[in-house]
Each structure stands twice: as structure tokens, then as C-alpha cells.
Design a protein around this motif. Structure first.
Motif, PDB file in Angstrom:
ATOM      1  N   ASP A  69       0.827  -1.221   0.000  1.00  0.00           N
ATOM      2  CA  ASP A  69       0.000   0.000   0.000  1.00  0.00           C
ATOM      3  C   ASP A  69       0.857   1.266   0.000  1.00  0.00           C
ATOM      4  OD1 ASP A  69      -2.400  -1.375  -0.122  1.00  0.00           O
ATOM      5  OD2 ASP A  69      -2.634  -1.437   2.054  1.00  0.00           O
ATOM      6  N   GLU A  70       1.969   1.248   0.731  1.00  0.00           N
ATOM      7  CA  GLU A  70       2.858   2.415   0.751  1.00  0.00           C
ATOM      8  C   GLU A  70       3.473   2.657  -0.627  1.00  0.00           C
ATOM      9  OE1 GLU A  70       4.519   2.583   5.311  1.00  0.00           O
ATOM     10  OE2 GLU A  70       5.362   1.066   3.963  1.00  0.00           O
ATOM     11  N   GLU A  85       1.309   9.847  -5.224  1.00  0.00           N
ATOM     12  CA  GLU A  85       1.799  11.101  -4.639  1.00  0.00           C
ATOM     13  C   GLU A  85       2.774  11.807  -5.587  1.00  0.00           C
ATOM     14  OE1 GLU A  85       4.445  12.352  -0.787  1.00  0.00           O
ATOM     15  OE2 GLU A  85       3.073  10.665  -0.581  1.00  0.00           O
ATOM     16  N   SER A 119       0.795   4.104  -2.897  1.00  0.00           N
ATOM     17  CA  SER A 119       0.478   5.480  -2.524  1.00  0.00           C
ATOM     18  C   SER A 119       1.544   6.462  -2.979  1.00  0.00           C
ATOM     19  CB  SER A 119       0.310   5.607  -1.009  1.00  0.00           C
ATOM     20  OG  SER A 119      -0.811   4.892  -0.594  1.00  0.00           O
TER      21      SER A 119
END
Length: 77
Positions: free
Chosen positions: A48-49, A56, A52
Motif C-alpha cells: 500500500d505504501e 503522490e 500510494s
């Protein structure tokens, strides 16, 4: 820098009517994690990081279409 042992994933982001859309981001990042595992590289980020941070980067640079390249290099010392 692209010397030494490492893994990477190339990911397309397309312009859509709803805004930028990263093509199969979870599948690409999962493959990156799997490739790193094969090389015995411990990535300090979750799936998930990684997903993301891709979004971003696109937002921060006001991109509508682009090519993301996620690179991970082995630390040898």
C-alpha cells in the motif's frame, strides 16, 4: 544511478476524464516486491505504501500522463 544489483518496475499512468490513472499499480508493485524477495532484498515498505507514493509523485508533479519507474537497489555493505 543504475549500477549494481537491483530490481525495477515500469508503470504507465494514463490521462482519463476522471484524472490520472496508474495502470494496474497493485500488480506492478507486487511484482516489484516479489522480484526484490528473489534477490533477497528486504524492502522497508508495504504494498500500500508503494502504491500510494506512486500516486503522490504524480500529484506533486501535476502530471496527467507519465511513466513511473520504481527502482530498488541492493545494499552490499
Amino acid at each position: 544511478m543504475s549500477y549494481g544489483s537491483g530490481v525495477f518496475e515500469g508503470i504507465r499512468c494514463y490521462k482519463t476524464k476522471q484524472g490520472p490513472a496508474i495502470f494496474r499499480v497493485k500488480e506492478h508493485m507486487q511484482r516489484l516486491i516479489h522480484s526484490a524477495h528473489i534477490y533477497r532484498m528486504d524492502l522497508p515498505y508495504t504494498l500500500d505504501e508503494l502504491c500510494s507514493v506512486g500516486a503522490e509523485v504524480i500529484r506533486a508533479n501535476h502530471m496527467q500522463e507519465c511513466y513511473l519507474k520504481a527502482d530498488c537497489y541492493a545494499r552490499i555493505w
